[in-house]
Write a protein that holds these residues in place. Structure first.
Motif, PDB file in Angstrom:
ATOM      1  N   ALA A 306       0.756  -1.076   0.053  1.00 38.98           N
ATOM      2  CA  ALA A 306       0.069  -0.037   0.167  1.00 38.98           C
ATOM      3  C   ALA A 306       1.055   1.270  -0.128  1.00 38.98           C
ATOM      4  CB  ALA A 306      -0.959  -0.016   1.158  1.00 38.98           C
ATOM      5  N   MET A 307       0.670   2.260  -0.912  1.00 38.62           N
ATOM      6  CA  MET A 307       1.504   3.573  -0.975  1.00 38.62           C
ATOM      7  C   MET A 307       0.848   4.516  -0.397  1.00 38.62           C
ATOM      8  SD  MET A 307       3.991   2.519  -2.755  1.00 38.62           S
ATOM      9  CE  MET A 307       5.027   4.038  -2.970  1.00 38.62           C
ATOM     10  N   SER A 308       1.712   5.297   0.365  1.00 35.59           N
ATOM     11  CA  SER A 308       1.241   6.402   0.799  1.00 35.59           C
ATOM     12  C   SER A 308       2.297   7.538   0.401  1.00 35.59           C
ATOM     13  CB  SER A 308       1.568   6.326   2.445  1.00 35.59           C
ATOM     14  OG  SER A 308       1.367   7.604   2.906  1.00 35.59           O
ATOM     15  N   TYR A 335      -2.997   5.466  -4.489  1.00 36.12           N
ATOM     16  CA  TYR A 335      -2.576   5.883  -3.114  1.00 36.12           C
ATOM     17  C   TYR A 335      -3.492   5.235  -2.228  1.00 36.12           C
ATOM     18  CZ  TYR A 335       1.507   8.333  -4.542  1.00 36.12           C
ATOM     19  OH  TYR A 335       2.686   8.906  -5.036  1.00 36.12           O
ATOM     20  N   ALA A 336      -3.063   4.463  -1.205  1.00 32.24           N
ATOM     21  CA  ALA A 336      -4.002   3.782  -0.208  1.00 32.24           C
ATOM     22  C   ALA A 336      -4.301   5.205   0.868  1.00 32.24           C
ATOM     23  CB  ALA A 336      -3.357   2.794   0.649  1.00 32.24           C
ATOM     24  N   GLN A 337      -3.563   6.238   0.745  1.00 32.73           N
ATOM     25  CA  GLN A 337      -3.470   7.040   1.893  1.00 32.73           C
ATOM     26  C   GLN A 337      -2.388   8.108   1.297  1.00 32.73           C
ATOM     27  OE1 GLN A 337      -1.207   7.688   4.400  1.00 32.73           O
ATOM     28  NE2 GLN A 337      -2.363   8.981   5.605  1.00 32.73           N
ATOM     29  N   ALA A 338      -2.542   9.332   1.778  1.00 37.83           N
ATOM     30  CA  ALA A 338      -1.621  10.439   1.327  1.00 37.83           C
ATOM     31  C   ALA A 338      -1.639  11.744   2.318  1.00 37.83           C
ATOM     32  CB  ALA A 338      -1.549  10.744  -0.032  1.00 37.83           C
ATOM     33  N   TYR A 339      -0.750  12.560   2.299  1.00 39.19           N
ATOM     34  CA  TYR A 339      -0.929  13.701   2.991  1.00 39.19           C
ATOM     35  C   TYR A 339      -0.457  14.941   1.688  1.00 39.19           C
ATOM     36  CZ  TYR A 339       0.187  10.897   6.941  1.00 39.19           C
ATOM     37  OH  TYR A 339      -0.124   9.813   7.820  1.00 39.19           O
ATOM     38  N   ALA A 380     -11.685   3.812  -1.872  1.00 37.19           N
ATOM     39  CA  ALA A 380     -11.776   2.735  -2.839  1.00 37.19           C
ATOM     40  C   ALA A 380     -10.945   1.488  -2.253  1.00 37.19           C
ATOM     41  CB  ALA A 380     -11.232   3.074  -4.128  1.00 37.19           C
ATOM     42  N   PHE A 381      -9.759   2.019  -1.700  1.00 41.61           N
ATOM     43  CA  PHE A 381      -8.822   1.307  -1.033  1.00 41.61           C
ATOM     44  C   PHE A 381      -9.507   0.498   0.221  1.00 41.61           C
ATOM     45  CE2 PHE A 381      -5.477   0.026   1.896  1.00 41.61           C
ATOM     46  CZ  PHE A 381      -4.661  -0.644   1.072  1.00 41.61           C
ATOM     47  N   ASN A 382     -10.037   1.077   0.961  1.00 39.55           N
ATOM     48  CA  ASN A 382     -10.635   0.615   2.118  1.00 39.55           C
ATOM     49  C   ASN A 382     -11.872  -0.090   1.857  1.00 39.55           C
ATOM     50  OD1 ASN A 382      -8.740   1.750   3.693  1.00 39.55           O
ATOM     51  ND2 ASN A 382      -9.915   3.482   4.534  1.00 39.55           N
ATOM     52  N   HIS A 383     -12.622   0.122   0.878  1.00 35.69           N
ATOM     53  CA  HIS A 383     -13.813  -0.331   0.593  1.00 35.69           C
ATOM     54  C   HIS A 383     -13.547  -1.896   0.112  1.00 35.69           C
ATOM     55  CE1 HIS A 383     -17.503   1.628   1.456  1.00 35.69           C
ATOM     56  NE2 HIS A 383     -16.892   2.722   1.392  1.00 35.69           N
ATOM     57  N   GLY A 384     -12.343  -2.127  -0.473  1.00 36.02           N
ATOM     58  CA  GLY A 384     -11.899  -3.242  -1.156  1.00 36.02           C
ATOM     59  C   GLY A 384     -11.840  -4.541  -0.086  1.00 36.02           C
ATOM     60  N   PHE A 385     -11.738  -3.901   1.325  1.00 35.24           N
ATOM     61  CA  PHE A 385     -11.426  -5.045   2.190  1.00 35.24           C
ATOM     62  C   PHE A 385     -12.664  -5.480   2.928  1.00 35.24           C
ATOM     63  CE2 PHE A 385      -7.205  -2.866   1.859  1.00 35.24           C
ATOM     64  CZ  PHE A 385      -6.392  -4.140   2.114  1.00 35.24           C
ATOM     65  N   VAL A 386     -13.784  -4.771   2.515  1.00 37.06           N
ATOM     66  CA  VAL A 386     -15.219  -5.284   3.085  1.00 37.06           C
ATOM     67  C   VAL A 386     -15.367  -6.657   3.020  1.00 37.06           C
ATOM     68  CG1 VAL A 386     -17.601  -5.077   3.382  1.00 37.06           C
ATOM     69  CG2 VAL A 386     -16.011  -2.881   3.265  1.00 37.06           C
ATOM     70  N   GLY A 387     -15.719  -7.641   3.978  1.00 37.27           N
ATOM     71  CA  GLY A 387     -15.909  -8.796   3.768  1.00 37.27           C
ATOM     72  C   GLY A 387     -14.686  -9.974   3.997  1.00 37.27           C
ATOM     73  N   ARG A 388     -13.742  -9.297   3.873  1.00 41.50           N
ATOM     74  CA  ARG A 388     -12.217  -9.981   3.868  1.00 41.50           C
ATOM     75  C   ARG A 388     -11.884  -9.899   5.486  1.00 41.50           C
ATOM     76  NH1 ARG A 388     -10.307 -10.396  -1.495  1.00 41.50           N
ATOM     77  NH2 ARG A 388     -11.763  -9.290  -2.753  1.00 41.50           N
ATOM     78  N   PRO A 453      -7.091  -6.840  -2.174  1.00 38.91           N
ATOM     79  CA  PRO A 453      -8.242  -6.656  -2.840  1.00 38.91           C
ATOM     80  C   PRO A 453      -7.783  -5.388  -4.022  1.00 38.91           C
ATOM     81  CG  PRO A 453      -8.936  -5.512  -1.089  1.00 38.91           C
ATOM     82  CD  PRO A 453      -7.612  -6.349  -0.883  1.00 38.91           C
ATOM     83  N   PHE A 454      -6.861  -4.720  -3.736  1.00 40.00           N
ATOM     84  CA  PHE A 454      -6.777  -3.719  -4.350  1.00 40.00           C
ATOM     85  C   PHE A 454      -5.915  -3.768  -5.639  1.00 40.00           C
ATOM     86  CE2 PHE A 454      -4.327   0.669  -4.638  1.00 40.00           C
ATOM     87  CZ  PHE A 454      -5.243   1.458  -4.965  1.00 40.00           C
ATOM     88  N   GLN A 455      -6.439  -3.301  -6.832  1.00 36.40           N
ATOM     89  CA  GLN A 455      -5.361  -3.555  -8.028  1.00 36.40           C
ATOM     90  C   GLN A 455      -4.890  -2.212  -8.458  1.00 36.40           C
ATOM     91  OE1 GLN A 455      -4.644  -5.843 -10.104  1.00 36.40           O
ATOM     92  NE2 GLN A 455      -5.515  -7.326  -8.518  1.00 36.40           N
ATOM     93  N   PRO A 456      -3.635  -2.151  -8.058  1.00 31.52           N
ATOM     94  CA  PRO A 456      -2.890  -0.859  -8.493  1.00 31.52           C
ATOM     95  C   PRO A 456      -2.926  -0.590  -9.733  1.00 31.52           C
ATOM     96  CG  PRO A 456      -1.441  -2.690  -7.842  1.00 31.52           C
ATOM     97  CD  PRO A 456      -2.526  -3.094  -7.575  1.00 31.52           C
TER      98      PRO A 456
END
Ligand code: 5AD
Ligand code: SF4
Length: 464
Positions: A306-308, A335-339, A380-388, A453-456
């Motif tokens: 996961a990139m920040s 990015y999974a997260q960024a400033y 989108a990154f976070n939603h990809g984890f729902v159910g996992r 779940p995340f497809q870069p």
């Protein structure tokens, strides 16, 4: 007799680490940390100078503290020693002493190992003790061992300072030249932390991946080698490091991401901008495509990385076309997260005297556009984890009764109903809901079913 110590910390994780170490230095003098400044025997403001209004914030805080100091004196309850530490102290020490003479001590980030002497001096005499030297000795050689348990997750400073001189940045001036702590010292500190219950260590440095040193084997080590050695410590389950510079991402460090299971799949790798023209003006010494290729190599080593990152918008001379390149880069990387920050002119830096400073509205609009894109990627990154199911290291009790908080390997904050005995343990949690900044889940037992779940997004064809 115990004395009350209150430390307020602004800024980066290095400041958080420094504040904890200041408390360690002061403990033998009888100072014990408290949660509020009123009535304290010593108040330290550990400040940050990286972006705007830092000094103003410090002066307004000092105004409030002055009243508390006076109240304490009037109540004949002893003296409140007031101190300003950190990067504002380093950069504007003399101004603080001049404008706020009621401050007893002003000292920079490289001198806090001398706090006992400064306290003695301040107690003896009126007027402020000012110490903004860059001493020849390393504070790390002189600091006491950190006091016992630091918590389930802990910071460990391995490197400090910066020689990169990005044209917008004050760090090379406030923190000084790049310095790496010796490997033996770091390993010893890590072992003590783990013995005290720490399960996750984040290695800290302004340029952490520039860390280098002689290993106990007599060979020259880079950060990858150090991480491999740390991974041998029994009970240390997770390792992270921050903040990295793209130029210092050595092959062995990239390989460590593939080979060291304890090294978490999350990397904060600031790029600042997507336009080569602006990157050159920033003195970043890499192009946007260098960064894309680097991320490709990292993802080849660790597909679920996961990139920040950090971004600055509105750097002097940044055109609409330049800014569009930043958006393009963000879209390419995913990015999974960024400033993201508006460029802020820092006195003494080369960019601050550029003629082409941009109007506030332009910076504002670009920041808003960039944030929308980054927020959408994060959601989108976070939603990809729902159910996992994800392995969560619980490190805190939550705000609600019966709730624990922890982090996934990808640095997401996760909360779940869980018994307090699970604190400090890595537990499988099924993700039920995702928000922008956190995941909500349910503790599950049984098999680990994490799938990333995340497809870069695909980046450069040439480097595929
Ligand atoms: N203006 C805006 N952002 C800055 N940063 C550093 N200096 C400035 C500045 N003058 C940001 C960079 C850096 C992060 C810690 O703060 O993005 O990576
Ligand atoms: Fe500042 Fe650049 Fe050094 Fe980072 S690499 S601390 S942005 S000068």
């Amino acid at each position: 007799m115990t004395k009350k110590l209150f430390i307020k910390t602004w800024g980066c994780q290095m400041n958080v680490y420094d504040s904890a170490r200041m408390a360690d230095v002061l403990a033998p003098l009888g100072y014990q940390p408290v949660d509020e400044p009123d009535g304290a025997d010593m108040v330290i403001l550990n400040t940050c100078h990286i972006r705007e209004k830092a000094a103003e914030k410090v002066f307004s805080e000092l105004g409030r503290l002055r009243q508390m100091k006076d109240r304490k004196a009037e109540a004949e309850d002893g003296r409140m020693i007031l101190a300003v530490a950190g990067c504002v102290a380093q950069a504007e020490g003399e101004e603080i002493v001049a404008r706020a003479p009621f401050v007893d001590m002003v000292f920079g980030p490289q001198t806090y190992h001398t706090l006992p002497e400064m306290v003695a001096k301040a107690s003896r005499a009126a007027g402020s003790v000012l110490n903004t030297d860059f001493p020849a000795e390393s504070k790390f050689d002189l600091l006491p061992e950190e006091s016992g348990a630091q918590g389930v997750t802990a910071f460990l400073a391995v490197q400090e300072g910066c020689d990169k001189f990005c044209t917008f940045c004050v760090v090379p001036y406030t923190r000084g030249a790049e310095f790496s702590r010796p490997a033996g010292q770091i390993l010893a500190e890590a072992k003590r932390l783990v013995a005290g219950g720490t399960r996750e260590i984040t290695l800290l440095g302004q340029n952490v991946n520039a860390w280098h040193g002689d290993g106990p084997d007599g060979k020259s080590w880079g950060l990858g080698r150090l991480i491999r050695e740390l991974a041998e410590i029994d009970g240390l389950e997770r390792i992270r490091y921050t903040t990295s510079h793209p130029r210092d991402m050595a092959d062995d460090l990239i390989r460590a991401h593939a080979e060291v299971p304890q090294l978490m799949p999350y990397l904060h790798l600031p790029v600042q901008a997507g336009s080569d023209r602006i990157l050159a003006a920033m003195n970043r010494k890499h192009s946007a495509d260098d960064y894309r290729r680097l991320v490709d190599r990292l993802r080849a080593a660790k597909p679920d990385l996961a990139m920040s990152g950090d971004f600055i918008v509105g750097f002097p001379g940044e055109s609409d076309a330049d800014f569009a390149q930043t958006l393009k880069l963000v879209t390419d990387i995913g990015y999974a997260q960024a400033y993201s920050f508006k460029y802020s002119s820092r006195p003494g830096t080369p960019a601050s005297v550029e003629g082409s400073q941009l109007p506030e509205e332009v910076k504002e609009a670009r920041l808003e556009a960039l944030r929308q894109l980054l927020d959408a990627q994060q959601i989108a990154f976070n939603h990809g984890f729902v159910g996992r199911s994800v392995p969560v290291l619980f490190d805190r009790v939550g705000r609600r009764d019966g709730q624990l908080l922890g982090r996934s390997p990808w640095m997401q904050s996760v909360h779940a109903e869980a018994n307090e005995r699970l604190l400090g343990r890595i537990v499988e949690v099924r993700v039920d809901a995702a928000r922008a900044n956190s995941l909500a889940g349910t503790v599950v037992t049984g098999e680990h079913t994490t799938a990333f779940p995340f497809q870069p997004a695909v980046t450069l064809e040439a480097s595929a």
